[in-house]
Structure formats: structure tokens, C-alpha cells
Design an enzyme around this catalytic site. Structure first.
Site: not given
Length: 343
Positions: A40, A67-68, A88-89, A177, A198, A201
């Protein structure tokens, strides 16, 4: 893939300075890939300086600002690449945004823009998306009971009604998501789409701060009620807790670009599927000096099976089991000063 092919292959990693993204960038550079990593703010040395210290970064790493909340920013980074990892989220909504009302709209717009940029590039062979098991709940439609097994056919209901899931941040995260993964999979067939969902983690980190997922995993060891609540929410959404080591998570992503034959679809990624009570048991067994209060040990009694084997059927092998994941996570926290080394 041969070494010479790796040296001529360009890979884009969105969210390159994040926990998972930075590991993928590091491993790709070590293998000789040219990496286009999006961040970013490329001028913030506190957040991107460590990326430049990776082996081969001087010649193999190119940083792009993106940037999203401005999804077309990613076009330049994707151009000329053969593979794209969309890691990225958006975790927190930008209240100044006039384009999107929440993180779900931003995440969905982001995956659509990135998929379309990949198609327009004419060079991208495969788009790999970092998804989450939080979007793959084995909860039945009435949200009152669970299926017998958790696998790739499971999708989390968007109208979560379980009282354990009443955390607004978690609800927003799960919704964004789930919706973005479903949207991206619609492009499968136009371009090869691989979704790696995933588990929680853990392991170690190459960033200066402990990642949130690791804090959640070891919340019982740190007696942290806030993070333990998130761990229990995960258990209530997914029946039990799927866990994976950061090294295996990273290798699973890279494994999906090493396959020359066509691959696509959804793959759950976790080496173990356990109750939170089991996590506490393993911590106490490996670290008897760590005291876990009884209020941090709640046994649901659920015996849902792990029904996913798609990654292993393709030839992927996990190197870390639950014991190793927890030991690495606790030791990482100790090195960061989050757990007293004498306890």
C-alpha cells in the site's frame, strides 16, 4: 519447473508485505523467480524494508503501490506476469470510500478487477487466491448442526446466526472472504483459478510483529481472552479448528504454480483438524510449565471428520503436524517477548 524456467518467470503477489504474502515473496525469490509485489505504501520502510533484505531481492523484486479500495491499481503489477497470487484482503473498511459501503464490496470488486487484469494481460496462466476455511463451514443451512465432514463442497452461510459468531469484525471478514471467493471462482474456465482455503496459520514470522492468526492459535497459552474468543468463534464456524504451518501454507501456494498441467478449483489447506480443547492438551504436553486456566479449555465433543484430500491427491505433502506447529508458534511468541521465557 526447471531452474531456467523459474528465472524467466514473473509472478505477482498482492499484499506482499503481509504475513502470508511476505513468506511467499521470500520463497519465490529464493527459487529465482522475478516477483512483482504490491504494497500500500512503498515509501514506508518500516513495513516494506524487510522485503528488500530478502535473498535475490535486489535483482528479482519489484514493488508496486496498490490498494484494494482502488482495484485498478493492480494492473501494472500484473502486466507481464505468468502467475498471480492474490493474497491481499481488506480487513478494515475505509470510511472515506465513496465506492464501497463495506469490506465485502471492496473485496469483491478487488477480485473482479484482478481477474480481469489477468485476462487482459495475455500472459497470466493461473490466478491463485488465498482464501480461508472460515468460508468453508460444514454448518448446515439451518446453522444449527454440522455435516459429518468438512471438505471443498462446504460453504459458510452468509447469515450466521450462532451466538458465538456475534463478533462484528469476524462476521464482516467471513462475509467478505466468502463472497469474494465465490465471485473469483466464476472466472474459472476463462482463466485458471485456484483457491487455497487456508486453515488457521501458525509457526513463525519474518515480520517484526506477531501475526494475528498466530496470536489466535496460542491464545490459551497466553491466557488472552480476546484472542481466545476468536479461536472459539473459528471453532463454532468450522466445527473444529483446521490448522496449518506457515511454511506448508506458503509451499501449497507455490506448489500450485509448479504444476504444468492445467489445474483449477477450490482446495482446503490444513494438516490437522482439532478441537480447541485438543490444542490446549498439546500445549500442556509440550510445555508443562505453561499454565492454562480451565476457562480457556472448553470441549465441544464434536467429532467432525476432515474430508479434504485434493491437495494431497495432486502430490502435495505437509511437512508440519500439530505438535510442530504449536511448538514453533510458542517459541516464536517467546522470542517476541509475548510469553515469558521462564514460563
Amino acid at each position: 519447473m526447471s531452474a531456467s524456467m523459474e528465472e524467466t518467470t514473473r509472478v505477482c503477489v498482492t499484499g506482499g508485505s503481509g504475513y502470508i504474502g511476505s513468506w511467499i515473496v521470500k520463497r519465490l525469490l529464493e527459487r529465482g523467480y522475478t516477483v512483482h509485489a504490491t504494497v500500500r505504501n512503498s515509501g514506508d520502510e518500516r513495513k516494506v524494508g524487510f522485503l528488500k533484505s530478502f535473498p535475490n531481492a535486489e535483482t528479482g523484486l519489484v514493488l508496486f503501490e496498490a490498494d484494494l479500495y482502488n482495484p485498478h491499481d493492480f494492473e501494472k503489477a500484473i502486466r507481464g506476469c505468468q502467475y498471480v497470487f492474490h493474497v491481499a484482503t481488506p480487513l478494515h473498511h475505509d470510511p472515506s470510500s465513496s465506492k464501497f459501503k463495506d469490506t465485502s464490496e471492496a473485496a469483491v470488486a478487488g477480485v473482479k478487477s484482478i481477474a480481469e487484469s489477468c485476462i487482459r494481460s495475455g500472459t497470466v496462466r493461473r490466478l491463485i487466491y488465498t482464501a480461508t476455511v472460515m468460508a468453508a463451514s460444514p454448518m448446515k443451512d439451518d446453522a444449527k448442526c454440522f455435516a459429518e465432514a468438512m471438505d471443498e463442497s462446504c460453504w459458510t452461510p452468509l447469515n450466521l446466526s450462532d451466538p458465538h459468531s456475534s463478533d462484528q469484525f469476524v462476521e464482516d471478514y467471513v462475509k467478505s472472504k466468502t463472497q469474494s471467493e465465490r465471485e473469483l471462482l466464476r472466472y474459472d474456465g476463462v482463466i485458471e483459478i485456484v483457491s487455497i482455503a487456508l486453515g488457521l496459520v501458525g509457526g513463525s514470522t519474518i515480520r517484526s510483529a506477531l501475526p494475528d492468526s498466530l496470536r489466535v492459535l496460542i491464545a490459551q497459552a497466553t491466557n488472552d481472552g480476546t484472542w481466545y474468543r476468536v479461536l472459539r468463534i473459528l471453532e463454532e464456524v468450522t466445527g473444529k479448528v483446521p490448522v496449518v504451518h506457515i511454511e506448508d501454507a506458503c509451499e501449497a501456494h507455490i506448489f500450485c504454480i509448479s504444476k504444468q498441467r492445467s489445474i483449477s478449483g477450490r482446495f482446503l489447506c490444513a494438516s490437522d483438524y482439532v478441537k480447541t480443547a485438543d490444542i490446549a492438551h498439546h500445549i500442556k504436553k509440550s510445555f508443562p510449565e505453561i499454565q492454562i486456566p480451565e476457562e480457556f479449555i472448553e470441549d465441544t465433543g464434536r467429532e467432525i471428520a476432515w474430508g479434504s484430500s485434493k491437495l494431497e491427491e495432486m502430490g502435495f505433502k505437509y511437512k508440519y503436524d500439530l505438535k510442530m506447529i504449536l511448538e514453533d508458534s510458542i517459541n516464536c511468541a517467546r522470542m517476541a517477548g509475548e510469553i515469558n521465557s521462564n514460563t
